[in-house]
Design an enzyme around this catalytic site. Sequence first.
Site, mmCIF file in Angstrom:
data_model
loop_
_atom_site.group_PDB
_atom_site.id
_atom_site.type_symbol
_atom_site.label_atom_id
_atom_site.label_comp_id
_atom_site.label_asym_id
_atom_site.label_seq_id
_atom_site.Cartn_x
_atom_site.Cartn_y
_atom_site.Cartn_z
ATOM 1 N N PRO A 174 0.788 -1.238 0.000
ATOM 2 C CA PRO A 174 0.000 0.000 0.000
ATOM 3 C C PRO A 174 0.816 1.282 0.000
ATOM 4 O O PRO A 174 1.833 1.380 0.698
ATOM 5 C CB PRO A 174 -0.817 -0.083 1.290
ATOM 6 C CG PRO A 174 -0.612 -1.410 1.860
ATOM 7 C CD PRO A 174 0.401 -2.152 1.054
ATOM 8 N N ASN A 175 0.340 2.212 -0.778
ATOM 9 C CA ASN A 175 0.859 3.593 -0.874
ATOM 10 C C ASN A 175 2.188 3.708 -1.605
ATOM 11 O O ASN A 175 2.644 4.817 -1.885
ATOM 12 C CB ASN A 175 0.972 4.251 0.516
ATOM 13 C CG ASN A 175 -0.363 4.295 1.222
ATOM 14 O OD1 ASN A 175 -1.344 4.759 0.642
ATOM 15 N ND2 ASN A 175 -0.438 3.793 2.434
ATOM 16 N N ARG A 219 4.977 10.928 -2.694
ATOM 17 C CA ARG A 219 4.611 10.715 -1.300
ATOM 18 C C ARG A 219 5.790 11.074 -0.390
ATOM 19 O O ARG A 219 6.861 10.470 -0.506
ATOM 20 C CB ARG A 219 4.279 9.229 -1.142
ATOM 21 C CG ARG A 219 4.118 8.774 0.274
ATOM 22 C CD ARG A 219 4.108 7.256 0.347
ATOM 23 N NE ARG A 219 3.797 6.850 1.696
ATOM 24 C CZ ARG A 219 4.032 5.649 2.190
ATOM 25 N NH1 ARG A 219 4.572 4.714 1.431
ATOM 26 N NH2 ARG A 219 3.725 5.363 3.431
ATOM 27 N N TYR A 236 10.869 9.262 1.394
ATOM 28 C CA TYR A 236 10.911 8.165 0.420
ATOM 29 C C TYR A 236 11.604 8.517 -0.893
ATOM 30 O O TYR A 236 11.713 7.671 -1.782
ATOM 31 C CB TYR A 236 9.488 7.660 0.145
ATOM 32 C CG TYR A 236 8.807 7.122 1.384
ATOM 33 C CD1 TYR A 236 9.276 5.966 2.002
ATOM 34 C CD2 TYR A 236 7.711 7.771 1.952
ATOM 35 C CE1 TYR A 236 8.671 5.476 3.152
ATOM 36 C CE2 TYR A 236 7.100 7.287 3.106
ATOM 37 C CZ TYR A 236 7.581 6.137 3.697
ATOM 38 O OH TYR A 236 6.996 5.643 4.833
ATOM 39 N N ASN A 245 8.280 -5.249 -0.168
ATOM 40 C CA ASN A 245 8.064 -4.102 0.716
ATOM 41 C C ASN A 245 6.561 -4.028 0.934
ATOM 42 O O ASN A 245 5.817 -3.575 0.057
ATOM 43 C CB ASN A 245 8.588 -2.807 0.088
ATOM 44 C CG ASN A 245 8.447 -1.621 1.041
ATOM 45 O OD1 ASN A 245 7.763 -1.715 2.055
ATOM 46 N ND2 ASN A 245 9.065 -0.511 0.696
ATOM 47 N N GLU A 271 12.671 -8.937 2.901
ATOM 48 C CA GLU A 271 11.872 -7.777 3.312
ATOM 49 C C GLU A 271 12.707 -6.514 3.096
ATOM 50 O O GLU A 271 13.850 -6.447 3.552
ATOM 51 C CB GLU A 271 11.525 -7.931 4.802
ATOM 52 C CG GLU A 271 10.785 -6.745 5.393
ATOM 53 C CD GLU A 271 10.444 -6.946 6.881
ATOM 54 O OE1 GLU A 271 10.664 -8.052 7.425
ATOM 55 O OE2 GLU A 271 9.968 -5.972 7.491
ATOM 56 N N HIS A 305 12.635 -2.173 3.311
ATOM 57 C CA HIS A 305 11.994 -0.886 3.615
ATOM 58 C C HIS A 305 12.906 0.228 3.131
ATOM 59 O O HIS A 305 14.124 0.185 3.372
ATOM 60 C CB HIS A 305 11.727 -0.740 5.118
ATOM 61 C CG HIS A 305 10.776 -1.778 5.601
ATOM 62 N ND1 HIS A 305 9.440 -1.743 5.304
ATOM 63 C CD2 HIS A 305 10.990 -2.917 6.290
ATOM 64 C CE1 HIS A 305 8.853 -2.811 5.811
ATOM 65 N NE2 HIS A 305 9.768 -3.551 6.416
ATOM 66 N N ARG A 364 12.111 5.675 13.217
ATOM 67 C CA ARG A 364 10.823 6.366 13.073
ATOM 68 C C ARG A 364 9.888 6.027 14.240
ATOM 69 O O ARG A 364 10.343 5.675 15.321
ATOM 70 C CB ARG A 364 10.242 6.040 11.697
ATOM 71 C CG ARG A 364 11.185 6.480 10.561
ATOM 72 C CD ARG A 364 10.612 6.168 9.196
ATOM 73 N NE ARG A 364 9.375 6.914 8.960
ATOM 74 C CZ ARG A 364 8.530 6.632 7.978
ATOM 75 N NH1 ARG A 364 8.774 5.644 7.130
ATOM 76 N NH2 ARG A 364 7.430 7.355 7.831
HETATM 77 C C1 DQA Z 1 7.943 1.499 4.415
HETATM 78 C C2 DQA Z 1 7.896 1.756 5.912
HETATM 79 C C3 DQA Z 1 6.501 1.512 6.448
HETATM 80 O O1 DQA Z 1 6.468 1.773 7.849
HETATM 81 C C4 DQA Z 1 5.516 2.440 5.768
HETATM 82 O O2 DQA Z 1 4.215 2.176 6.232
HETATM 83 C C5 DQA Z 1 5.586 2.377 4.300
HETATM 84 C C6 DQA Z 1 6.901 2.314 3.668
HETATM 85 C C7 DQA Z 1 9.323 1.850 3.810
HETATM 86 O O3 DQA Z 1 9.590 1.378 2.704
HETATM 87 O O4 DQA Z 1 10.112 2.583 4.416
HETATM 88 O O5 DQA Z 1 4.585 2.442 3.598
HETATM 89 O O6 DQA Z 1 7.711 0.110 4.180
#
Ligand code: DQA
Length: 140
Positions: A10-11, A18, A23, A74, A98, A100, A107
Amino acid sequence: MLQVMIINGPNLNLLGRREPEIYGEDTFEDFMLHLKGKFVDSDVELSYFQSNHEGELLDKLHEIGFNYDGIVLNAGALTHTSIALADAVAAIEAPVIEVHISNVHKREAFRQHSYISAVCEGLIVGFGLRGYELAVQYFV
Ligand code: DQA
């Protein structure tokens, strides 16, 4: 030929727009072109899937998880909430890394627990989009 899929949750379709201070300013589509260029001489076929829907992410993991050689995942915020996603990662045969983009440990506290870490082969956190490249490099 190795088959590796990058899956974003998501997102992450909004990358580039964003919260660019967290990011970055690159879209994932542009980054994928760069990544494919980097591995053009390697024996790897890279594909990409993004969804904002938990069930679609589960379906994709089930679909490819028994025939791909590696998955770079991710899961966005679902990392911190989804037992279903962790169960799917545990259920499939393909190794999952995984990733990020941000250093989640710097954070908010709620980002510091991941349901999927324990069922992944390894984790790459905090290296920006570079993290996806490191993960693909591992599989290669
Ligand atoms: C994320 C970190 C997550 O906490 C966040 O909700 C994201 C992006 C990252 O790539 O840093 O959507 O996965």
